[in-house]
Motif scaffolding. Structure first.
Motif, short mmCIF file in Angstrom:
data_model
loop_
_atom_site.label_atom_id
_atom_site.label_comp_id
_atom_site.label_asym_id
_atom_site.label_seq_id
_atom_site.Cartn_x
_atom_site.Cartn_y
_atom_site.Cartn_z
N LEU A 36 13.42 -20.90 -19.06
CA LEU A 36 14.63 -19.95 -18.70
C LEU A 36 15.86 -20.36 -18.63
N ASN A 75 14.40 -19.43 -8.25
CA ASN A 75 14.29 -18.02 -7.99
C ASN A 75 15.32 -17.19 -7.41
N ARG A 107 17.38 -11.16 -4.50
CA ARG A 107 16.50 -12.23 -4.72
C ARG A 107 16.28 -12.97 -3.69
N ALA A 157 11.78 -12.94 -11.64
CA ALA A 157 10.92 -12.33 -12.34
C ALA A 157 9.52 -13.01 -12.54
N LEU A 158 9.46 -14.20 -12.93
CA LEU A 158 8.34 -15.27 -13.19
C LEU A 158 7.74 -15.31 -11.80
N HIS A 216 18.28 -17.01 -10.07
CA HIS A 216 18.47 -16.51 -11.35
C HIS A 216 17.17 -15.49 -11.63
N ASP A 217 17.74 -14.41 -12.37
CA ASP A 217 16.85 -13.39 -12.57
C ASP A 217 15.47 -13.53 -12.98
N ALA A 218 15.62 -14.45 -14.32
CA ALA A 218 14.37 -14.48 -14.74
C ALA A 218 13.47 -15.22 -14.12
#
Length: 375
Positions: A37, A90, A308, A98-99, A93-95
């Motif tokens: 990512l 996390n 987040r 999401a993970l 970072h958005d991805a």
């Protein structure tokens, strides 16, 4: 009961029954075709930030060394034997966030963070064990994992890292991108990079009862009420002036024994304790402040979603967010429960909330705890 590729096409129920806290599980292609990512350069840039927890571990020759970030300089990429660990990716970072959401078959109260480990060839942190469950997802390159169910968890003394003194390998695997290894607490393991590699670690909160107990006593200090002041109107002359007398001990013990706590006290404490962000977490307020009316209009159009970094839990009539708690009315419980579980509330539902909840959502937006739409 849905099967998850993430768990090797078994159901979460079966995973929790047969593996969670019990034994390892190797899952080939848990996320097929998984790509990193972040690049190594992006990860290194993240490690320069004051609000990001990072560590640099090197094993050059027979010498282990560990330094804590932030880092302005790293060893050369081509140099073997070093590892950069970046916690809480996390949160930034958005991805990566999401993970993390894919692991919410485990309650949020237990889910901790996503750590990314970048290692050059032969890099690692030595044979060790964790006090919590962990999923180790290979993101880039290869890593050789050696694991053991050994009961001997004694450590080498005088080391900057907690490295096992007597590590006995029982199983060995090489993980490719997309492969994942689950390990229960106290399971010995050693991961060594085969060439340059990145591993993503999803960890879980497992506070010690000592830590919980100390925090609970601090929490209760704000609600203890013991009126009156010590007095001894029937005091007798002292024959041994330095001795603590029985009467004083019994009197004080009797007063302290009046301290009581209820299930509600435990609920509120645990909700606040488990939703409290880590000390290095900071929220950013929106660049433009909105009036309540403007916020309501925007939220009705776009919906709202949790930042987040926001931790939100609930139990019964209580809602907990970022270490704070409040009691909700029955009619307000449903939308706030949806927000906590889905981490998003659609605009049409925002339009139905009470004025109290709308004002609260506006305050959370102002504090950076909540976003409009997907901003």
């Amino acid at each position: 009961m849905n099967k998850l590729t993430l768990l090797g096409n078994i159901t979460p129920q079966r995973f929790l029954r047969e593996y969670w806290h019990k034994k390892p599980l190797l899952i080939r292609q848990a996320i097929p075709g998984f790509k990193p990512l972040l690049t190594r350069e992006q990860l290194a840039e993240l490690a320069t930030h004051d609000d990001v927890e990072s560590r640099l571990i090197s094993h050059f020759g027979a010498h282990w060394e560990m330094r804590s970030g932030p880092f302005t300089e790293l060893p050369p990429w081509e140099k073997k034997g070093w590892t950069m660990l970046v916690q809480g990716v996390n949160l930034h970072h958005d991805a990566a966030d999401a993970l993390m959401q894919q692991f919410r078959f485990i309650p949020d109260a237990r889910l901790d963070d996503l750590m990314i480990s970048y290692a050059t060839d032969t890099g690692g942190v030595g044979p060790h064990f964790d006090s919590y469950d962990v999923f180790l997802l290979q993101a880039h390159g290869q890593r050789r994992w050696r694991i053991s169910a050994q009961k001997d968890l004694s450590l080498i003394e005088g080391m900057p890292l907690k490295i096992l003194k007597n590590f006995h390998v029982e199983q060995e695997f090489i993980l490719e991108p997309g492969d994942m290894l689950y390990l229960p607490p106290h399971f010995a393991h050693d991961g060594i990079a085969v060439g340059e590699c990145m591993t993503y670690s999803v960890g879980f909160r497992a506070p010690s009862y000592q830590e919980i107990g100390e925090s609970f006593l601090q929490f209760m200090a704000d609600s203890i009420e013991l009126p009156g002041r010590y007095a001894d109107p029937d005091l007798s002359p002292s024959r041994h002036p330095a001795e603590l007398g029985n009467a004083m001990l019994e009197h004080v013990a009797g007063e302290i024994s009046k301290i009581r706590f209820t299930r509600d006290d435990i609920t509120i404490f645990l909700g606040e304790y488990l939703s409290e962000p880590k000390p290095n977490v900071f929220f950013e307020s929106p660049t433009r402040s909105l009036s309540l009316k403007r916020f309501a209009q925007a939220a009705a159009r776009q919906g709202v979603s949790l930042s987040r970094k926001t931790r939100m839990l609930y139990r019964g009539k209580y809602v907990f967010i970022n270490g704070e708690s409040f009691t909700v009315k029955r009619e307000d419980k449903a939308p706030l429960t949806i927000l906590a579980n889905e981490r998003r509330l659609e605009g049409k539902l925002v339009s139905t909330v009470s004025s109290d909840v709308l004002e609260t959502l506006c305050t959370w937006h102002e504090d950076g705890w909540l976003k409009l739409g997907q901003e």
